[in-house]
Design a protein around this motif. Structure first.
Motif, PDB file in Angstrom:
ATOM      1  N   TRP A   1      12.406  -1.171   0.242  1.00 21.73           N
ATOM      2  CA  TRP A   1      11.095  -1.625   0.708  1.00 21.73           C
ATOM      3  C   TRP A   1      11.032  -3.143   0.722  1.00 21.73           C
ATOM      4  CZ3 TRP A   1       7.229  -4.172  -2.253  1.00 21.73           C
ATOM      5  CH2 TRP A   1       6.013  -4.341  -1.568  1.00 21.73           C
ATOM      6  N   LYS A   2      10.493  -3.687   1.806  1.00 24.97           N
ATOM      7  CA  LYS A   2      10.299  -5.141   1.894  1.00 24.97           C
ATOM      8  C   LYS A   2       8.797  -5.399   1.873  1.00 24.97           C
ATOM      9  CE  LYS A   2      14.597  -6.068   4.304  1.00 24.97           C
ATOM     10  NZ  LYS A   2      15.285  -6.770   5.415  1.00 24.97           N
ATOM     11  N   PRO A   3       8.314  -6.050   0.852  1.00 24.46           N
ATOM     12  CA  PRO A   3       6.871  -6.076   0.593  1.00 24.46           C
ATOM     13  C   PRO A   3       6.029  -6.833   1.624  1.00 24.46           C
ATOM     14  CG  PRO A   3       8.096  -6.698  -1.359  1.00 24.46           C
ATOM     15  CD  PRO A   3       9.053  -6.677  -0.236  1.00 24.46           C
ATOM     16  N   VAL A   4       6.433  -8.047   2.044  1.00 30.40           N
ATOM     17  CA  VAL A   4       5.506  -8.928   2.753  1.00 30.40           C
ATOM     18  C   VAL A   4       5.906  -9.092   4.212  1.00 30.40           C
ATOM     19  CG1 VAL A   4       4.454 -11.213   2.811  1.00 30.40           C
ATOM     20  CG2 VAL A   4       5.061 -10.179   0.623  1.00 30.40           C
TER      21      VAL A   4
ATOM     22  N   ALA B   1      -6.540   8.092  -0.336  1.00 28.48           N
ATOM     23  CA  ALA B   1      -5.527   8.504   0.638  1.00 28.48           C
ATOM     24  C   ALA B   1      -4.458   9.373  -0.017  1.00 28.48           C
ATOM     25  CB  ALA B   1      -4.880   7.269   1.278  1.00 28.48           C
ATOM     26  N   ALA B   2      -4.164   9.109  -1.307  1.00 28.46           N
ATOM     27  CA  ALA B   2      -3.138   9.897  -2.025  1.00 28.46           C
ATOM     28  C   ALA B   2      -3.697  11.191  -2.598  1.00 28.46           C
ATOM     29  CB  ALA B   2      -2.525   9.039  -3.136  1.00 28.46           C
TER      30      ALA B   2
ATOM     31  N   ASP C   1       1.089   3.935  -3.072  1.00 30.56           N
ATOM     32  CA  ASP C   1       0.831   5.338  -2.757  1.00 30.56           C
ATOM     33  C   ASP C   1       1.960   6.220  -3.286  1.00 30.56           C
ATOM     34  OD1 ASP C   1      -0.648   7.454  -0.961  1.00 30.56           O
ATOM     35  OD2 ASP C   1       1.474   7.569  -0.371  1.00 30.56           O
ATOM     36  N   SER C   2       3.210   5.760  -3.095  1.00 27.55           N
ATOM     37  CA  SER C   2       4.363   6.535  -3.577  1.00 27.55           C
ATOM     38  C   SER C   2       4.376   6.612  -5.103  1.00 27.55           C
ATOM     39  CB  SER C   2       5.651   5.898  -3.061  1.00 27.55           C
ATOM     40  OG  SER C   2       6.789   6.597  -3.516  1.00 27.55           O
ATOM     41  N   VAL C   3       4.074   5.480  -5.777  1.00 31.13           N
ATOM     42  CA  VAL C   3       4.056   5.471  -7.238  1.00 31.13           C
ATOM     43  C   VAL C   3       2.984   6.404  -7.775  1.00 31.13           C
ATOM     44  CG1 VAL C   3       3.603   4.046  -9.266  1.00 31.13           C
ATOM     45  CG2 VAL C   3       5.075   3.184  -7.434  1.00 31.13           C
ATOM     46  N   LEU C   4       1.788   6.382  -7.146  1.00 33.29           N
ATOM     47  CA  LEU C   4       0.693   7.253  -7.588  1.00 33.29           C
ATOM     48  C   LEU C   4       1.083   8.727  -7.480  1.00 33.29           C
ATOM     49  CD1 LEU C   4      -2.377   5.411  -6.014  1.00 33.29           C
ATOM     50  CD2 LEU C   4      -1.870   5.644  -8.450  1.00 33.29           C
TER      51      LEU C   4
ATOM     52  N   ARG D   1       0.835  -1.217   0.000  1.00 32.09           N
ATOM     53  CA  ARG D   1       0.000   0.000   0.000  1.00 32.09           C
ATOM     54  C   ARG D   1       0.864   1.259   0.000  1.00 32.09           C
ATOM     55  NH1 ARG D   1      -1.681   3.873   2.997  1.00 32.09           N
ATOM     56  NH2 ARG D   1      -0.476   3.180   4.797  1.00 32.09           N
ATOM     57  N   LEU D   2       1.900   1.249   0.806  1.00 31.92           N
ATOM     58  CA  LEU D   2       2.790   2.410   0.858  1.00 31.92           C
ATOM     59  C   LEU D   2       3.523   2.601  -0.461  1.00 31.92           C
ATOM     60  CD1 LEU D   2       4.276   1.922   4.456  1.00 31.92           C
ATOM     61  CD2 LEU D   2       2.586   3.622   3.735  1.00 31.92           C
TER      62      LEU D   2
END
Length: 944
Positions: free
Chosen positions: A278-281, A120-121, A66-69, A62-63
């Protein structure tokens, strides 16, 4: 809450169609970014709507989205994001999420979980971005790829072509053809021209490690590719609506050898300047990832909560039986999130199995659990949750999937010890329904395997604790004691299962148990096993009431005397429910013979025999004990090499084996066999019959238990009533011709004949005679016989300290009474001159006292003979102790005269009682009646 109110997982969570049918392929679990980009991927990855429906958006994802968007809408965000997680940790899956979101081929509102991220973005209108996919495993360093009318040779040529086709390629064509990296300014102009854009680079190290410094290939050199990556990261940072995502392996091992490791370290250095690592899971987010991929949406949340609450309640109420984390309220939340798979399955796979070299963290779990679920569904599994104990290791596909990641040698471990028709667990369950009814052994073994197989070789602390084994095996409504006992049983029986300090693990190396099993075959039954059983029986059965205990002794070595002896029969002479009782056949030989001679005192032997059904088990336990003893001995004497843990295990197993043997001996030697001869129509049967009694193997003192059983069943008499002695004498020994019986001979007969009572010892008969002598109801006594005259005859007069031998005669009561009457002297009247209490005796008078009256001798005239021919005596006795005092007078004084043949003894008793208050009518009547019965005359009451 009972099991009947809880629904199994298969009624609540339905797997996806491909899982149900087993049509899934391994490749389907490996998200392939290039195939999605080419349009050749399966719908679950290529279709954006289906992809997000089966994708759980973790907090990390999700984070990142959000950053890509924000980045592609020019609102900030990270320009370069490096995805660096464990092998199979979801890097490519995360890139696919960015790919589908950025391309915008379907409305964002149709993508499950995306609208809240847009809100949220603050993004209302999401622009479509150009998406570039560079897959390092698809590119070839020295094979140009034909794109339209041009040949693309390098990563930067591929980047330009995907951004803007031939037009964009033309801007870096010279750099592509020469294999030299374009500058960051050129790249920045290119990105800005086609922005918003997203660049996804997967398996980057896998591509760059193919280059070296010395050789120039079509794709450039090692240096030119490294320089390109540096320039690209800088250029992306300079373009506000451009973003670069690249995946790098987490470890040197995943990067490959040599050049791969160098490439990884160099790229990490350049990416560190601009990246957002970033560590996804997260661990618990894997629950939902697996559930989304393998199961259809679960709608019956109430049923899920009921099942999970029952598990949480089980853990809390059982307390220390389970790991500490299960006592926390949040464990219930973990159960709900992981449903229908138990959290312990995920914990073991993600914490233990993911440490294996080839096990892919998310992809490997998905692939394994798909096979597990397919088989469980096919077999109709009705567990409430899929626990570690549910894993169908009997299934070839599931077993192969798991042992594929393990070192060589695990297949025989699973097949022999853990699961399947030939496994030791299955054999134990088939014999013990307590375990078999809930598959306790198989469930426990599967749990231990899942928790210990990956970590056994390298862990400081091997295996998993007992409470974690129980956690992975038990369901609500089941007893923890059953599974705990199953674990201990397996620890005793399985070849590859090891245990120490409350921890259990499987290993490919056979444990000491296999060595023990091999050594068991060495021991000879006659020379080793039987003596060991004899030694165990000796320790269990002490002497106690028996004069001798003979363990596996040949009949010729057992004395033929009057001592009471317990004969312990050898194991082959067992007793049970079969038609042929080896124990009684063997015991009969002991009864009849002493070696080659006949046995006379047959009634002094009692037999202890083994239970037929337990003999084989006892023999096996004895062999195990002997094997452990030999291993421990060899270890101490340095004849075998063991590590400290194995040495301690051997010592512990020896202690356990000895305790098991001691318990099994008591459980096996539990039959008391007592020989008897029955009466048939008044005749003694010539055949020996047997009474069998089972003794309690749990008794604290076995010989005391034997004594109790014998006495309660009157197979052994320690206290005997004179009436029984008298009845036996009347029945067998007193006749019209023979009215007396030698006490010693009677004792000898009780030792000889099985139809007579078995007395504990000679003292029992002695005490019985002494008690019976106090009355005329049973027998008279004499110290011998001189012709027709009895020596020291007494009848109804107590005798103490009798000696049971052939001189002591037991006389039939009627004959004793007749003899007593025959020796009574005729009465001679003597005038009574002195009343009771008189102070003088005179010639020819009789002195009368409360103790009796005796004739007074006439003085001898002068000149006559001085031989004394008469005795008299007078004594007063206390009326309270009169009975005892009178008995002493008779024994010590009167008996001196009655033993002489021609002596006449006269005893008269005078009773005087005075009470100034008077005697009531009841007392007077009772005294008169009793006096008449006892022939007391006169017996009158009078006034003073």
């Amino acid at each position: 809450m009972t099991m009947t109110t809880l629904r199994p997982w298969r009624e609540i969570a339905v797997p996806h169609e491909d899982v149900l049918k087993g049509t899934f392929q391994q490749a389907e679990f490996a998200a392939d970014l290039s195939r999605v980009h080419d349009g050749t991927a399966s719908p679950e990855y290529g279709d954006p709507v289906l992809f997000f429906k089966r994708t759980y958006i973790t907090e990390g994802m999700r984070l990142l989205l959000d950053s890509v968007l924000k980045r592609i809408t020019g609102q900030g965000g990270d320009p370069v994001i490096q995805l660096q997680t464990a092998f199979g940790g979801g890097k490519t899956h995360t890139m696919l999420a960015v790919y589908h979101l950025a391309r915008g081929t379907v409305p964002a509102s149709d993508l499950q979980g995306i609208p809240p991220i847009l809100d949220a973005a603050g993004v209302i209108d999401l622009p479509k971005a150009r998406v570039v996919v560079i897959d390092g495993t698809r590119l070839s360093p020295n094979m140009p790829d034909k794109r339209g009318s041009v040949k693309v040779r390098t990563m930067w040529g591929d980047l330009a072509w995907q951004l803007g086709g031939e037009e964009a390629y033309a801007q870096i064509q010279e750099a592509d053809e020469s294999g030299t990296s374009p500058g960051k300014e050129t790249l920045a102009r290119l990105l800005a021209q086609y922005a918003p854009c997203v660049i996804l680079m997967d398996e980057l190290v896998a591509y760059i490690r193919q280059f070296d410094e010395k050789t120039k290939l079509a794709g450039g050199t090692y240096g030119s590719n490294i320089t390109f990556m540096q320039a690209l990261t800088e250029a992306t940072k300079a373009v506000p609506n451009a973003v670069l995502l690249a995946s790098l392996p987490e470890s040197d091992q995943e990067a490959g050898l040599g050049q791969g490791v160098a490439a990884l370290h160099t790229l990490e250095h350049y990416f560190a300047r601009v990246q957002a690592l970033w560590k996804p899971v997260a661990a618990e987010e894997a629950f939902e990832i697996v559930r989304r991929r393998l199961f259809a949406e679960i709608t019956n949340t109430a049923a899920v909560e009921t099942v999970c609450r029952s598990f949480a309640h089980l853990y809390i109420t059982s307390g220390p039986e389970f790991p500490r984390e299960t006592q926390e309220s949040r464990y219930y939340d973990r159960l709900v999130k992981a449903y229908p798979i138990h959290p312990e399955v995920f914990d073991r796979l993600y914490e233990d199995w993911s440490s294996l070299e080839n096990f892919q963290r998310t992809r490997g779990v998905l692939k394994l659990m798909a096979k597990v679920i397919h088989r469980l569904w096919k077999d109709g599994n009705n567990d409430l949750l899929i626990l570690p104990g549910s894993l169908p290791l009997y299934d070839g596909d599931t077993r192969n999937e798991m042992i594929y990641y393990l070192p060589q040698g695990w297949d025989p471990v699973v097949e022999r010890d853990i699961d399947g028709d030939r496994a030791g667990t299955t054999e134990i369950e088939s014999r013990d329904t307590r375990f078999g009814s809930v598959q306790a052994c198989r469930r426990v073994a599967r749990t231990v395997f899942l928790g210990s197989a990956p970590g056994t070789p390298n862990r400081m602390m091997q295996g998993i604790e007992q409470e974690r084994v129980l956690l992975g095996s038990i369901q609500p409504g089941q007893q923890t004691s059953v599974f705990r006992d199953a674990l201990h049983r397996l620890s005793d029986r399985l070849y590859y299962l090891n245990s120490a300090d409350n921890r259990y693990w499987f290993d490919t190396r056979p444990n000491l148990r296999r060595e023990m099993e091999e050594r068991k075959k060495r021991f000879d039954e006659k020379d080793d096993v039987i003596p060991a059983i004899a030694d165990g029986v000796k320790k269990a059965v002490s002497k106690g009431i028996f004069d001798g205990i003979h363990i596996f002794t040949v009949s010729g070595d057992i004395p033929d005397d009057s001592a009471l002896r317990l004969v312990v029969l050898p194991p082959h002479a067992h007793y049970g429910k079969s038609d042929v009782q080896m124990a009684t056949i063997c015991a009969a030989e002991y009864i009849k013979h002493r070696g080659d001679q006949p046995r006379h005192r047959q009634n002094r032997l009692i037999f202890l025999a083994a239970d037929a059904e337990n003999v084989r088990l006892l023999t096996d336990h004895i062999r195990s004990m002997l094997a452990w003893e030999s291993i421990v001995s060899d270890y101490k004497n340095k004849r075998i090499v063991l590590d400290n843990l194995m040495g301690d295990n051997a010592a512990n197993n020896l202690d356990m084996a000895r305790r098991t043997v001691a318990r099994t001996i008591r459980e096996t030697y539990r039959w008391l066999l007592v020989p008897i001869q029955e009466l048939d129509a008044g005749r003694v049967s010539p055949d020996i019959a047997w009474e069998s009694y089972s003794i309690n193997p749990g008794a604290e003192n076995p010989v005391k238990e034997i004594e109790r059983v014998l006495k309660e069943n009157e197979a052994l008499i320690a206290e005997w009533s004179p009436i029984h002695l008298s009845n036996l004498l009347k029945r067998w020994f007193w006749t019209d011709e023979t009215t007396d019986m030698k006490a010693g001979e009677f004792w000898e007969n009780t030792c000889r004949y099985l139809y007579l009572p078995r007395l504990l010892n000679r003292d029992v008969l002695k005490r019985t005679i002494e008690v019976g002598a106090d009355t005329k109801d049973y027998f008279g006594l004499a110290a011998g016989k001189d012709g027709e005259k009895y020596i020291d005859f007494t009848f109804g007069k107590g005798r103490r300290s009798v000696v049971v031998d052939d001189s002591l005669l037991l006389i039939e009561p009627a004959a004793a009474a007749a003899y007593e009457e025959s020796i009574r002297p005729p009465e001679t009247p003597y005038p009574v001159d002195t009343p009771f209490g008189g102070s003088e005796s005179h010639e020819g008078s009789t002195v009368v006292t409360s103790g009796g009256s005796f004739p007074v001798p006439t003085p001898t005239p002068a000149g006559t003979s001085s031989v004394k021919t008469r005795f008299y005596g007078s004594v007063e006795v206390d009326p309270i102790t009169a009975k005892m005092a009178f008995g002493q007078i008779v024994d010590e004084v009167v008996a001196q005269f009655t033993s002489r043949p021609n002596t006449t003894v006269t005893i008269k008793v005078e009773i005087s009682a005075v009470d100034k208050k008077g005697f009531d009518e009841n007392l007077q009547r009772a005294v008169r009646e009793n006096s008449a019965l006892l022939k007391i005359a006169p017996a009158e009451f009078e006034r003073e």
